[in-house]
Design a protein around this motif. Structure first.
Motif, PDB file in Angstrom:
ATOM      1  N   TYR A  54       1.061  -1.329   0.126  1.00  0.00           N
ATOM      2  CA  TYR A  54      -0.119   0.052   0.299  1.00  0.00           C
ATOM      3  C   TYR A  54       1.019   1.201  -0.020  1.00  0.00           C
ATOM      4  O   TYR A  54       1.409   1.568   1.072  1.00  0.00           O
ATOM      5  CB  TYR A  54      -1.039  -0.185   1.094  1.00  0.00           C
ATOM      6  CG  TYR A  54      -1.917   1.128   1.185  1.00  0.00           C
ATOM      7  CD1 TYR A  54      -2.565   1.373   0.253  1.00  0.00           C
ATOM      8  CD2 TYR A  54      -2.010   1.963   2.527  1.00  0.00           C
ATOM      9  CE1 TYR A  54      -3.667   2.283   0.345  1.00  0.00           C
ATOM     10  CE2 TYR A  54      -3.004   2.795   2.523  1.00  0.00           C
ATOM     11  CZ  TYR A  54      -3.970   3.051   1.325  1.00  0.00           C
ATOM     12  OH  TYR A  54      -4.868   4.184   1.470  1.00  0.00           O
ATOM     13  N   ASP A 104       0.436   4.442  -0.151  1.00  0.00           N
ATOM     14  CA  ASP A 104      -0.043   5.539   0.800  1.00  0.00           C
ATOM     15  C   ASP A 104      -0.041   5.081   2.296  1.00  0.00           C
ATOM     16  O   ASP A 104      -0.935   5.662   3.161  1.00  0.00           O
ATOM     17  CB  ASP A 104      -1.285   5.973   0.437  1.00  0.00           C
ATOM     18  CG  ASP A 104      -1.245   6.417  -1.035  1.00  0.00           C
ATOM     19  OD1 ASP A 104      -0.403   7.116  -1.218  1.00  0.00           O
ATOM     20  OD2 ASP A 104      -2.498   6.665  -1.809  1.00  0.00           O
ATOM     21  N   ASP A 109       0.563   7.964   4.925  1.00  0.00           N
ATOM     22  CA  ASP A 109      -0.615   8.975   4.910  1.00  0.00           C
ATOM     23  C   ASP A 109      -1.833   8.379   5.642  1.00  0.00           C
ATOM     24  O   ASP A 109      -2.430   9.053   6.268  1.00  0.00           O
ATOM     25  CB  ASP A 109      -0.852   9.578   3.600  1.00  0.00           C
ATOM     26  CG  ASP A 109      -2.158  10.736   3.630  1.00  0.00           C
ATOM     27  OD1 ASP A 109      -1.698  11.622   4.299  1.00  0.00           O
ATOM     28  OD2 ASP A 109      -2.846  10.430   3.126  1.00  0.00           O
ATOM     29  N   ALA A 110      -1.958   6.877   5.288  1.00  0.00           N
ATOM     30  CA  ALA A 110      -3.291   6.535   5.816  1.00  0.00           C
ATOM     31  C   ALA A 110      -3.219   5.973   7.273  1.00  0.00           C
ATOM     32  O   ALA A 110      -4.126   5.812   7.996  1.00  0.00           O
ATOM     33  CB  ALA A 110      -3.712   5.461   4.685  1.00  0.00           C
ATOM     34  N   GLU A 140      -2.282   6.242  10.988  1.00  0.00           N
ATOM     35  CA  GLU A 140      -2.010   7.182  11.790  1.00  0.00           C
ATOM     36  C   GLU A 140      -0.888   6.726  12.885  1.00  0.00           C
ATOM     37  O   GLU A 140       0.013   7.730  13.427  1.00  0.00           O
ATOM     38  CB  GLU A 140      -3.158   7.708  12.537  1.00  0.00           C
ATOM     39  CG  GLU A 140      -4.191   8.582  11.673  1.00  0.00           C
ATOM     40  CD  GLU A 140      -5.595   9.039  12.614  1.00  0.00           C
ATOM     41  OE1 GLU A 140      -5.638   8.240  13.612  1.00  0.00           O
ATOM     42  OE2 GLU A 140      -6.032   9.909  12.053  1.00  0.00           O
ATOM     43  N   VAL A 156      -6.393   4.099  11.469  1.00  0.00           N
ATOM     44  CA  VAL A 156      -6.436   4.333  10.195  1.00  0.00           C
ATOM     45  C   VAL A 156      -7.258   5.668  10.141  1.00  0.00           C
ATOM     46  O   VAL A 156      -8.092   5.988  10.776  1.00  0.00           O
ATOM     47  CB  VAL A 156      -7.081   3.421   9.320  1.00  0.00           C
ATOM     48  CG1 VAL A 156      -6.950   3.539   7.851  1.00  0.00           C
ATOM     49  CG2 VAL A 156      -6.538   1.934   9.342  1.00  0.00           C
ATOM     50  N   ARG A 157      -6.917   6.778   9.114  1.00  0.00           N
ATOM     51  CA  ARG A 157      -7.450   7.708   8.899  1.00  0.00           C
ATOM     52  C   ARG A 157      -8.738   7.254   8.357  1.00  0.00           C
ATOM     53  O   ARG A 157      -9.046   6.394   7.417  1.00  0.00           O
ATOM     54  CB  ARG A 157      -6.929   8.550   7.844  1.00  0.00           C
ATOM     55  CG  ARG A 157      -5.700   9.138   8.312  1.00  0.00           C
ATOM     56  CD  ARG A 157      -4.908  10.226   7.574  1.00  0.00           C
ATOM     57  NE  ARG A 157      -3.895  10.679   7.749  1.00  0.00           N
ATOM     58  CZ  ARG A 157      -3.693  11.848   8.879  1.00  0.00           C
ATOM     59  NH1 ARG A 157      -4.577  12.302   9.212  1.00  0.00           N
ATOM     60  NH2 ARG A 157      -2.516  12.187   8.962  1.00  0.00           N
ATOM     61  N   GLU A 216     -11.047   8.256   6.207  1.00  0.00           N
ATOM     62  CA  GLU A 216     -11.342   8.222   4.683  1.00  0.00           C
ATOM     63  C   GLU A 216     -10.632   7.200   3.900  1.00  0.00           C
ATOM     64  O   GLU A 216     -10.854   6.722   2.830  1.00  0.00           O
ATOM     65  CB  GLU A 216     -10.877   9.809   3.996  1.00  0.00           C
ATOM     66  CG  GLU A 216      -9.587  10.039   3.982  1.00  0.00           C
ATOM     67  CD  GLU A 216      -9.229  10.646   5.379  1.00  0.00           C
ATOM     68  OE1 GLU A 216      -8.151  11.247   5.739  1.00  0.00           O
ATOM     69  OE2 GLU A 216     -10.085  10.817   6.529  1.00  0.00           O
ATOM     70  N   ARG A 217      -9.595   6.564   4.469  1.00  0.00           N
ATOM     71  CA  ARG A 217      -8.975   5.584   3.889  1.00  0.00           C
ATOM     72  C   ARG A 217      -9.068   4.317   4.255  1.00  0.00           C
ATOM     73  O   ARG A 217      -8.367   3.066   3.915  1.00  0.00           O
ATOM     74  CB  ARG A 217      -7.542   5.743   4.202  1.00  0.00           C
ATOM     75  CG  ARG A 217      -6.808   7.059   3.775  1.00  0.00           C
ATOM     76  CD  ARG A 217      -6.909   7.302   2.550  1.00  0.00           C
ATOM     77  NE  ARG A 217      -6.246   8.366   1.702  1.00  0.00           N
ATOM     78  CZ  ARG A 217      -4.867   8.101   1.118  1.00  0.00           C
ATOM     79  NH1 ARG A 217      -4.144   7.134   1.176  1.00  0.00           N
ATOM     80  NH2 ARG A 217      -4.424   9.156   0.915  1.00  0.00           N
ATOM     81  N   ILE A 218     -10.198   3.828   5.206  1.00  0.00           N
ATOM     82  CA  ILE A 218     -10.593   2.686   5.922  1.00  0.00           C
ATOM     83  C   ILE A 218     -11.005   1.547   4.845  1.00  0.00           C
ATOM     84  O   ILE A 218     -10.278   0.463   4.879  1.00  0.00           O
ATOM     85  CB  ILE A 218     -11.669   2.705   7.076  1.00  0.00           C
ATOM     86  CG1 ILE A 218     -11.766   1.187   7.680  1.00  0.00           C
ATOM     87  CG2 ILE A 218     -12.923   3.159   6.341  1.00  0.00           C
ATOM     88  CD1 ILE A 218     -10.715   0.745   7.960  1.00  0.00           C
ATOM     89  N   GLU A 238      -9.914   1.576   1.748  1.00  0.00           N
ATOM     90  CA  GLU A 238      -8.549   1.273   0.576  1.00  0.00           C
ATOM     91  C   GLU A 238      -7.953   0.047   1.637  1.00  0.00           C
ATOM     92  O   GLU A 238      -7.115  -0.827   1.059  1.00  0.00           O
ATOM     93  CB  GLU A 238      -8.074   2.296   0.513  1.00  0.00           C
ATOM     94  CG  GLU A 238      -8.597   3.504  -0.323  1.00  0.00           C
ATOM     95  CD  GLU A 238      -7.918   4.656  -0.416  1.00  0.00           C
ATOM     96  OE1 GLU A 238      -6.578   4.542  -0.196  1.00  0.00           O
ATOM     97  OE2 GLU A 238      -8.409   5.782  -0.913  1.00  0.00           O
ATOM     98  N   VAL A 239      -7.656   0.446   2.714  1.00  0.00           N
ATOM     99  CA  VAL A 239      -6.698  -0.259   3.859  1.00  0.00           C
ATOM    100  C   VAL A 239      -7.440  -1.560   3.875  1.00  0.00           C
ATOM    101  O   VAL A 239      -6.864  -2.868   3.801  1.00  0.00           O
ATOM    102  CB  VAL A 239      -6.641   0.375   5.252  1.00  0.00           C
ATOM    103  CG1 VAL A 239      -5.785  -0.688   5.983  1.00  0.00           C
ATOM    104  CG2 VAL A 239      -5.652   1.455   4.851  1.00  0.00           C
TER     105      VAL A 239
END
Length: 244
Positions: free
Chosen positions: A84, A86, A89-90, A92, A105-106, A108-110, A112-113
């Protein structure tokens, strides 16, 4: 009644004795009340017997774990970071506590992760075991959503966690990645008010559709509905007396 150690001198036959403190006129006497015996958890205030009144527990700060983490945790982090781009950035922070790995996890990225955690061959977290909510009242981002992932291939488990504010409680739905999240996200929405954007049918699942509020938020009124039972009315928890 008989006391097992009270025997006569002839043949060791138990001799009937009166229990200490017993009274023939009041076999069910109660000891006088003491301050330590009132309420729960030492509560002396409202008469609330649920344990919530006056009970304050300080939340310990969540610290970033230092490497090496131990167990398979380093392998999981390295595999996710490689798969991954990012990651920095994703994610924290990474927390290892009580032998468990949690990736914060941020919001807005959950999704994607989760997609990477499921599909990457070095991770293979095929199962989302649960989605649940937590309310850390007093924190700026007080509403947390916790995802428990399980790899049946490697027999591993990892927790993902996101945090949002009560004013903007929006998190992308992960139902497209893990279909089992469908009713679990509905329950978290129902109880905590977290809105899962992109959910196919985000409606209440436990409370009636017209219910106001979210009962598992920490600032939700304790209260309750008076219940009539065999002619006696049982008041809500916050109106009950303190039991001894």
């Amino acid at each position: 009644m008989t006391a097992p150690n009270d025997r006569n001198n002839d043949g060791g036959v138990p001799v009937p004795t009166t229990p200490a403190g017993a009274s023939s006129t009041a076999p069910a006497e109660y000891p006088p009340a003491s301050p330590a015996g009132r309420g729960m958890f030492g509560n002396q205030g409202t008469g609330d017997v649920s344990g919530y009144g006056g009970l304050v527990r300080q939340r310990q700060p969540i610290e970033e774990a230092a490497r090496p983490y131990g167990s398979y945790f380093d392998e999981v982090r390295d595999a996710l970071e490689e798969a991954y781009p990012d990651f920095g950035d994703a994610i924290e922070k990474v927390v290892v506590d009580r032998g468990e790995l949690t990736l914060h996890v941020r919001p807005e990225r959950i999704a994607e992760v989760c997609q990477v955690m499921r599909d990457d061959l070095a991770l293979r977290f095929e199962l989302l075991s649960s989605v649940s909510g937590v309310d850390y009242l007093g924190a700026e981002r007080r509403l947390h959503v916790v995802y428990q992932l399980t790899s049946m291939t490697y027999r591993r488990s990892v927790r993902l966690e996101v945090a949002v504010s009560a004013e903007e409680p929006h998190v992308p739905s992960v139902t497209a990645v893990y279909p089992t999240a469908d009713w679990q996200e509905r329950e978290t929405y129902d109880m905590f008010g977290v809105v899962f954007d992109g959910h196919p049918a985000l409606t209440r699942i436990l409370m009636p559709d017209d219910w106001e509020g979210h009962p598992q938020r920490k600032d939700y009124p304790l209260g309750g509905v008076p219940v009539e039972y065999k002619g006696a009315e049982i008041p809500p928890p916050d109106k009950r007396r303190s039991y001894q």
